[in-house]
Design an enzyme around this catalytic site. Structure first.
Site, short mmCIF file in Angstrom:
data_model
loop_
_atom_site.label_atom_id
_atom_site.label_comp_id
_atom_site.label_asym_id
_atom_site.label_seq_id
_atom_site.Cartn_x
_atom_site.Cartn_y
_atom_site.Cartn_z
N LEU A 117 0.86 -1.35 0.06
CA LEU A 117 -0.07 -0.12 0.00
C LEU A 117 0.57 1.22 0.10
O LEU A 117 1.58 1.35 0.87
CB LEU A 117 -1.08 -0.08 1.22
CG LEU A 117 -1.87 1.18 1.35
CD1 LEU A 117 -2.81 0.99 0.22
CD2 LEU A 117 -2.63 1.11 2.55
N ASP A 118 0.53 2.18 -0.98
CA ASP A 118 1.20 3.48 -1.07
C ASP A 118 2.78 3.42 -1.10
O ASP A 118 3.52 4.26 -0.82
CB ASP A 118 0.89 4.22 -0.02
CG ASP A 118 -0.60 4.62 0.16
OD1 ASP A 118 -1.10 4.68 -0.88
OD2 ASP A 118 -1.01 5.00 1.09
#
Lengths: 281, 281, 281, 281
Positions: free
Chosen positions: C224-225
């Protein structure tokens, strides 16, 4: 929504803040934001507060406040944020600035703002106007003629907007039009004024070899591109950019600067004094 | 240190990159950075490489490369980074731009750069020059006279600098001086050109009510503030700023823009063509 | 339209530019833009040229170029700009980023780009999709479930887009989805990564008292990210801004950064190497 | 010079501005600048005025103002600009931030500010200190030891500075030191916090592939890099930049951000509340 703001200026002297803040406190209002400064002997302030039940409307407030204006030889402007404000838009063939504003109104970025009409000397914007259910008026223009302005003034008179925004409207407004229109006109100019006044700023910027291009939003006065500047910004360009690429990149700055300038105007953070603006934050 | 770069331009046609890169490869060099673009029919490139043992100096390289220039009707400039470059500095009373450059040279921000002299029409910079052991020449100036330029040209002739930087030198240079000086002159102008040409840009910026102030570094040509722009930047100002505060904030932009422009020039990332610069990244 | 570009990387050594530029010249092509640099022993380049009649399509070019890839152990990517590229868009409730991209496609800011579908877990975007005649698919999502992804993958398979853009799509994609989707996914994250990973960046930014907020566009990877960053920008905030005001201002940065990142991707100016991007100008 | 300012905060309610401005007016003072806002139920203001003859010094003012503090359960800070303020500086090997501040003090960019001493764990800054006639103290540091802090606290006690600035001082301060030092400590951190806490931010920024690097100036608290942020800024980096080049460019941001943060602190435009700053413009 139960908020209001006033802008006020007058010759500077001691005691002005005390006088105004006492007036507000006496009316049981709570100041939530205040900015004040003095410049060249003039006192400028913007004050925002909550709870405005003491006055039915802005005119009543203004009546109550008149004694302060008299005492300090000042000018006051007041706005109650519960009141809807309207901003008519002018546009020509290029739609980026118009689309930006319409999107922002639609998505609620501006509080209590409505667009009552779109006037254009091109049919390019018609589809967009229809999508947003905004009346669209096509007023074709001819070179060296201001005949179309009569029709435009009729349309404007019908709606009595609070503001007019020129979202890349490429026809010069006559001094008569500006004087008769009855509300402030906000323009977006496609250069970093005072550089590159006139109709071909990107060509001039390319020619001069500047390293940043810009955009300027200003109030319209009869002198072309000379009105009080509200907001400006720039973007870096690189060697090898064609004029077309500069225009594309410039369009992004134009729409951003125009949107910010309108936000400032809609929130009554801009005050004009001697062809310059005081912009509160 | 064992690096070099060339800048080259010529009328555009197919095969130029191939020709130059073959030439470098034939000399067993490894290109570490190359930028090329075409603009209005002109091909521009800057190529940086390692390992330059094939040539004793830049003149020898240029001799070898001459056939390529002939073939494409092009102009080449070459620099070997092992060679120290010198930049004489001019300054008047305000020292922020000068101090910035001297600090950067001292701290090694510029590679292989030396400041051979400082010339000034004020004694303000003398202490700073002494601290850095840089010869300081005081050449007072009189209104409407260019008599002091003779002495300045003598000093310059003695050092033969690669460049001259005007670090807020507030006396206009004569066309004769510019033509005789024998090296590029880089100026820092205290506004976002072409806005506010001349001696009082902050006063003019205040008057016009702009929302950003800027600085412009450019090569000097006889036409005042009209030379090819190398670098520009801006800073936001707020309502209520006095002209003095704008000047203070502007000084920070000026020194930053001047320092960046000199870095570009020292690294030979700037090429002048028809009064515009091509700036490589 | 008659243009093409290639991106290429390989272990660095002398002669690569010469070899590629000879290949292009031998095919009578004119290079109009070339950027090259080496970083940590890897050679990266992007070359754009005109006149591509030698090859019927990108696959044929790639076949011809294979010997160069072999010779240098390199990877090549080629794009012919005459070919239309498609970018499917995902969105949730907030429409500012989506509206920006759709407006830009409509106004021709991106060349030869089409939006084949919009997928959303909200019905907010449906009206906008209809206006632009873009098929709209409503795929509601449930907490802690990835069941909706099956339907999404079916839709995507039907259109085989070149790219997918997440225009503020607020549901995490499963690793399976990312692996099966078959094209790069570009996300806009509402903070200046790596600050404030996750779902509530503005709240975290307010809490920490940062003075600038930002947005980051990056390729999506299962972590994530954490994917390769394509573009970032920031905007200054002032004391007294509420989280809501930060979000409004942040939305303007988000849409700008997302639009720029997509432009870079559509023009094939981005190359991914070891979870970092090389972005050509 | 005959100016003063106060900062004040308290639980918000109606009438605070009125009460304070009456107090100032009763003392015949003229407010020249006032900023006020409320945030999460707390009222914050900074007021600047002219003519302070009513009080001999800040302590007397504070005594007179005490009743207002009591009435609103507020905190006040007052500064008379005629009083010289002192800021001791710490530095390690890298001198760019130190040189920037010393130059600004010398050129009068800060009003009424003096640098009483420079403390360093390197001898690099000694020459610069001598040039400016500032006492230089060399306090070498050892890994995992805070023994040097005793000597540093003695030096500080001797001068009782108003502030301490860490101009790229690369040794962590102990909690004891911070608690005993007796004045605010302002640090410049070489990243855009909260990204890249710790000692190697540029290496981490390179690794993560961010497109902007930044700097953060903050008050020092015992938790490393967690203190209230005063000022931040960023600069764009390009693909191909080495870590060294990022550091050089970062240094320019660091010194600019540090200089601006100190200016804000020296002018008493910064107020700390719950580990966040309120920064007045």
């Amino acid at each position: 929504m139960n908020k209001a703001c006033l802008k006020f200026y007058c010759p500077d002297r001691a005691g002005i803040v005390a006088r105004i803040s006492e007036f507000l406190f006496a009316n049981k209002l709570n100041i939530i934001n205040l900015e004040q400064h003095s410049e060249n002997g003039i006192f400028f302030t913007r004050i925002k507060w909550e709870d405005i039940e003491n006055w039915k409307n802005e005119a009543e407030f203004q009546k109550d406040f008149a004694s302060i204006c008299d005492e300090f030889q000042g000018q006051v402007f007041v706005h109650f944020f519960a009141r809807v404000q309207t901003c008519g838009l002018f546009v020509s063939r290029e739609l980026h600035a118009l689309a930006e504003i319409l999107t922002k109104v639609e998505l609620g970025d501006y509080e209590n703002i409505q667009i009552p009409f779109i006037i254009s000397n091109s049919r390019n914007a018609e589809k967009l106007a229809n999508y947003y259910n905004i009346p669209f008026y096509y007023t074709p223009t001819k070179k060296d003629s201001f005949a179309h302005e009569e029709k435009q003034l009729e349309i404007i008179a019908k709606y009595s907007p609070d503001f007019i925004g020129l979202a890349r409207y490429m026809k010069i407004l006559s001094a008569d039009f500006i004087n008769q229109v009855g509300c402030p006109i906000i323009n977006i100019h496609h250069s970093f004024l005072p550089s590159f006044v006139g109709a071909r700023p990107y060509e001039m910027a390319y020619e001069r070899g500047v390293k940043l291009i810009g955009a300027t939003s200003h109030f319209v006065i009869p002198e072309l591109d000379q009105g009080p500047i509200i907001e400006q910004d720039v973007a870096r360009i690189r060697s090898g950019y064609s004029i077309l690429k500069m225009k594309k990149q410039g369009a992004d700055i134009e729409k951003k600067v125009f949107a910010r300038a309108l936000a400032k105007v809609f929130e009554h953070k801009v005050l004009v004094y001697e062809n310059r603006t005081v912009v509160f934050e």
